[in-house]
Write a protein that holds these residues in place. Structure first.
Motif, PDB file in Angstrom:
ATOM      1  N   GLY A  15       0.808  -1.216   0.000  1.00  0.00           N
ATOM      2  CA  GLY A  15       0.000   0.000   0.000  1.00  0.00           C
ATOM      3  C   GLY A  15       0.838   1.262   0.000  1.00  0.00           C
ATOM      4  O   GLY A  15       0.455   2.275  -0.605  1.00  0.00           O
ATOM      5  N   SER A  16       2.016   1.228   0.645  1.00  0.00           N
ATOM      6  CA  SER A  16       2.867   2.413   0.698  1.00  0.00           C
ATOM      7  C   SER A  16       3.352   2.811  -0.693  1.00  0.00           C
ATOM      8  O   SER A  16       3.569   4.001  -0.971  1.00  0.00           O
ATOM      9  CB  SER A  16       4.062   2.175   1.621  1.00  0.00           C
ATOM     10  N   VAL A  23       0.720  10.580  -4.307  1.00  0.00           N
ATOM     11  CA  VAL A  23       1.125  11.953  -4.020  1.00  0.00           C
ATOM     12  C   VAL A  23       1.123  12.750  -5.322  1.00  0.00           C
ATOM     13  O   VAL A  23       0.712  13.909  -5.372  1.00  0.00           O
ATOM     14  CB  VAL A  23       2.512  11.986  -3.353  1.00  0.00           C
ATOM     15  N   VAL A  24       1.565  12.110  -6.400  1.00  0.00           N
ATOM     16  CA  VAL A  24       1.573  12.755  -7.710  1.00  0.00           C
ATOM     17  C   VAL A  24       0.196  12.711  -8.349  1.00  0.00           C
ATOM     18  O   VAL A  24      -0.342  13.733  -8.794  1.00  0.00           O
ATOM     19  CB  VAL A  24       2.602  12.090  -8.643  1.00  0.00           C
ATOM     20  N   ILE A  25      -0.413  11.528  -8.397  1.00  0.00           N
ATOM     21  CA  ILE A  25      -1.664  11.405  -9.134  1.00  0.00           C
ATOM     22  C   ILE A  25      -2.780  12.198  -8.456  1.00  0.00           C
ATOM     23  O   ILE A  25      -3.647  12.772  -9.130  1.00  0.00           O
ATOM     24  CB  ILE A  25      -2.048   9.917  -9.318  1.00  0.00           C
ATOM     25  N   PHE A 154      -4.292   3.437   1.337  1.00  0.00           N
ATOM     26  CA  PHE A 154      -3.126   4.303   1.461  1.00  0.00           C
ATOM     27  C   PHE A 154      -3.087   5.353   0.348  1.00  0.00           C
ATOM     28  O   PHE A 154      -2.586   6.467   0.555  1.00  0.00           O
ATOM     29  CB  PHE A 154      -1.842   3.466   1.458  1.00  0.00           C
ATOM     30  N   ALA A 155      -3.618   5.000  -0.818  1.00  0.00           N
ATOM     31  CA  ALA A 155      -3.698   5.983  -1.896  1.00  0.00           C
ATOM     32  C   ALA A 155      -4.573   7.161  -1.480  1.00  0.00           C
ATOM     33  O   ALA A 155      -4.265   8.329  -1.770  1.00  0.00           O
ATOM     34  CB  ALA A 155      -4.260   5.330  -3.165  1.00  0.00           C
ATOM     35  N   ALA A 159      -4.078  11.295  -0.917  1.00  0.00           N
ATOM     36  CA  ALA A 159      -4.986  12.352  -1.379  1.00  0.00           C
ATOM     37  C   ALA A 159      -5.373  13.268  -0.218  1.00  0.00           C
ATOM     38  O   ALA A 159      -5.505  14.486  -0.394  1.00  0.00           O
ATOM     39  CB  ALA A 159      -6.227  11.731  -2.008  1.00  0.00           C
ATOM     40  N   PHE A 160      -5.561  12.692   0.974  1.00  0.00           N
ATOM     41  CA  PHE A 160      -5.846  13.492   2.164  1.00  0.00           C
ATOM     42  C   PHE A 160      -4.718  14.503   2.412  1.00  0.00           C
ATOM     43  O   PHE A 160      -4.955  15.675   2.691  1.00  0.00           O
ATOM     44  CB  PHE A 160      -5.955  12.579   3.395  1.00  0.00           C
TER      45      PHE A 160
END
Length: 462
Positions: A15-16, A23-25, A154-155, A159-160
């Motif tokens: 998940g990491s 962070v990019v998407i 984790f994705a 986004a958070f």
């Protein structure tokens, strides 16, 4: 022979990797359009063309990266070594993407092209191996679904961070200069992405060894074209990504101009969507324990289309509470499909091997990534063109015509794309029971006992 079950540490490590990528998407989905027009200073139409050009680059680099992962296998694995090699360049590229040089417009446009394309190339270099990794961590479909649940959770945490921490850090560090604040805030996110990719590398193990045929690119494409279930996933990925990116890209404009939100409320609106998506990850894992995952995929996306029309009809400018409720609900329902989709890709690769007798893995995952980024590019282009059509100008009061356009771009238009995504999945048939038959029978018996496996059309869906 069945592989050992994945440990919690491995699922967290897996998940990491997606957290690093997101962070990019997430910045591309949620803030890059707003950053380019309202802070960096690009014209909306120029921004839209940039997004489209980047996807043309992907048309070349994604298949090449897929072929590279097929051809190269090391003692450290086929996919994980790319995380080690590209972790630092990936993080640095995030910093550069959100750097606003004090130059003239044309020079800044060149900088935007250079940094966006750099991020695109490095994104490909880590994303293609990452989305392929699930196929070699375990051969158990439920283990894959569980790992993808961790991945997508984790994705959404990433986004958070982008929606909550980045705007606040940008305002704090910027001290009246938001362009400098965003550079520092996203530079810290880039550092986090580097550390997360390294953590993913050191905590995961490639257990499953698939035999990859050394085939010319043209032959691999020919084999993939026979995999009707993979083609359906490509169509679903393209249309769904278009809907998701358009809604996410316009959310900041909607909050700022349609709802009249200040910086705090704008951040809260974006965060509401991300929070709903995180809850959807948990809910999806729970629902699919007792309900068909394919049906969940189909009907959730159709429901998004209906909710989107409802939001456009009932929410007037300035109606903050109702807008929050419906945006939260749409964001929750739309992401119920996500764990199902990413586990389905690996299953579609196995289906293609059973159907044709030949395995194409890297190009299959690379193709899905291309359709995802193609959807991002076309959606970004449409956002730029539609903002221009609706006479959008940054940092001024918008006309009623512009506000209506922004509302359409947040609700009805992306809702149409999600409905199309659901429509594609009405022809998808690889349920858990169907997948187990692939593993049990093999290509020859599958063709004789499950004739639908050699035809394009509805199959078992229990």
């Amino acid at each position: 022979m069945a592989t050992p079950r994945l440990t919690y540490l491995e699922k967290v490590g897996f998940g990491s990797g997606d957290m690093a990528i997101n962070v990019v998407i997430s910045s591309m989905f949620l803030i890059i359009s707003y950053f380019y027009t309202d802070i960096f200073g690009l014209k909306p139409s120029h921004m839209g063309i940039l997004f489209l050009v980047a996807r043309l680059v992907d048309a070349v680099t994604d298949p090449l990266m897929g072929m590279l992962t097929d051809r190269i296998n090391t003692r450290r694995g086929r996919y994980r070594p790319y995380f080690l090699v590209f972790a630092v360049p990936f993080g640095v590229s995030v910093l550069l993407l959100f750097t606003t040089p004090d130059w003239g417009y044309n020079a800044k446009l060149v900088w935007a092209y250079a940094t966006y394309l750099l991020v695109t190339l490095l994104f490909t270099a880590v994303t293609i191996p990452y989305i392929s990794l699930i196929g070699v961590l375990s051969d158990d479909p439920k283990d894959k679904l569980s790992a993808n649940g961790y991945r997508l959770f984790f994705a959404k945490i990433a986004a958070f961070l982008v929606t909550i921490i980045v705007p606040k850090l940008a305002e704090s560090f910027g001290d009246g200069r938001l362009e400098f604040g965003y550079q520092i805030a996203m530079g810290l996110m880039g550092l986090l992405a580097t550390l997360l990719l390294l953590f993913c590398y050191f905590t995961t193990t490639e257990r499953v060894q698939h035999r990859i045929d050394d085939k010319p690119l043209r032959q691999q494409f020919a084999i993939l074209r026979k995999n009707d279930q993979w083609l359906l996933l490509c169509g679903a990925c393209f249309t769904g990504t278009m809907g998701y990116v358009m809604r996410s890209s316009v959310a900041a404009y909607y909050a700022k101009y349609y709802l009249g939100a200040g910086p705090g409320l704008l951040s809260a609106f974006l965060t509401a969507g991300v929070g709903a998506a995180i809850l959807a990850m948990v809910a999806s894992t729970w629902i699919t324990k007792s309900y068909c995952k394919v049906k969940l995929f189909r009907y959730s996306q159709v429901a998004v289309g209906l909710l989107s029309v409802l939001m456009f009809v009932v929410v007037d400018p300035g109606e903050v509470l109702l807008a929050f409720v419906l945006y939260f609900l749409i964001s929750f329902v739309v992401d119920l499909h996500a764990p199902v989709f990413w586990s389905a890709i690996a299953e579609a690769v196995d289906y293609g091997e059973a159907k044709t007798g030949r395995r194409v893995s890297g190009l299959a995952f690379g193709g899905i990534s291309f359709f995802q980024k193609a959807g991002m590019g076309v959606a970004g282009f449409l956002v730029g063109i539609l903002l221009t059509y609706f006479h959008y100008e940054p940092n001024v009061d918008q006309s009623a015509f512009t506000l209506t356009g922004i509302a359409l771009m947040l609700s009805v238009i992306p809702g149409v794309f999600h409905t199309l995504m659901g429509a594609f999945m009405f022809r998808y048939r690889i349920t858990d029971e169907y997948y187990e038959s692939l593993a049990s029978y093999g290509a020859g018996q599958l063709a004789s006992e499950h004739p639908a496996a050699t035809e394009f059309g509805p199959g078992p869906s229990r």
